[in-house]
Design a protein around this motif. Structure first.
Motif, mmCIF file in Angstrom:
data_model
loop_
_atom_site.group_PDB
_atom_site.id
_atom_site.type_symbol
_atom_site.label_atom_id
_atom_site.label_comp_id
_atom_site.label_asym_id
_atom_site.label_seq_id
_atom_site.Cartn_x
_atom_site.Cartn_y
_atom_site.Cartn_z
ATOM 1 N N UNK A 17 72.948 65.857 -43.967
ATOM 2 C CA UNK A 17 74.323 65.480 -44.282
ATOM 3 C C UNK A 17 74.324 63.981 -44.535
ATOM 4 N N UNK A 18 74.835 63.598 -45.713
ATOM 5 C CA UNK A 18 74.826 62.192 -46.094
ATOM 6 C C UNK A 18 76.190 61.788 -46.639
ATOM 7 N N UNK A 19 76.492 60.520 -46.514
ATOM 8 C CA UNK A 19 77.743 59.948 -47.000
ATOM 9 C C UNK A 19 77.441 59.090 -48.217
ATOM 10 N N UNK A 20 78.181 59.311 -49.284
ATOM 11 C CA UNK A 20 78.098 58.466 -50.473
ATOM 12 C C UNK A 20 79.503 57.907 -50.684
ATOM 13 N N UNK A 21 79.687 56.594 -50.545
ATOM 14 C CA UNK A 21 81.032 56.014 -50.622
ATOM 15 C C UNK A 21 81.773 56.280 -51.927
ATOM 16 N N UNK A 22 81.056 56.349 -53.048
ATOM 17 C CA UNK A 22 81.702 56.645 -54.330
ATOM 18 C C UNK A 22 80.918 57.747 -55.029
#
Length: 99
Positions: A17-22
């Motif tokens: 699970x990863x977060x990509x701001x845009x």
């Protein structure tokens, strides 16, 4: 990690699970799955990543951090809580620098 690597080689692909701001951003942050990522590298397989991206990108706010902590840390060990806190603090600091 060896168990993950065996599962990956057998076709059972555990997701990171990863977060990509845009949406179009080239930078992302692994929120959960650092051991899985290493196992994918050992197995020589491209990782399965679930990217989380806000519908309306905006700076990473303190309340965002608290919601992420609550959702991702339920039932986790203290060591894991401290690690995720460091990642979320880094993301917040980087968002403030780039704003």
């Amino acid at each position: 990690m060896r168990d993950y690597a065996r599962r990956i080689r057998a076709g059972g692909l555990p997701a990171l699970i990863a977060l990509r701001p845009t949406p179009a951003g080239r930078v992302g942050y692994v929120l959960d799955g650092h051991h899985k990522l290493t196992a994918y590298q050992w197995a020589g397989v491209r990782p399965l990543i679930l990217w989380l991206t806000p519908q309306q990108p905006q700076p990473f706010r303190r309340e965002d951090r608290e919601r992420a902590r609550g959702a991702l840390l339920a039932g986790r060990a203290d060591r894991e809580r401290r690690s995720l806190d460091k990642v979320l603090a880094y993301i917040g600091d980087e968002a403030r620098r780039s704003a």
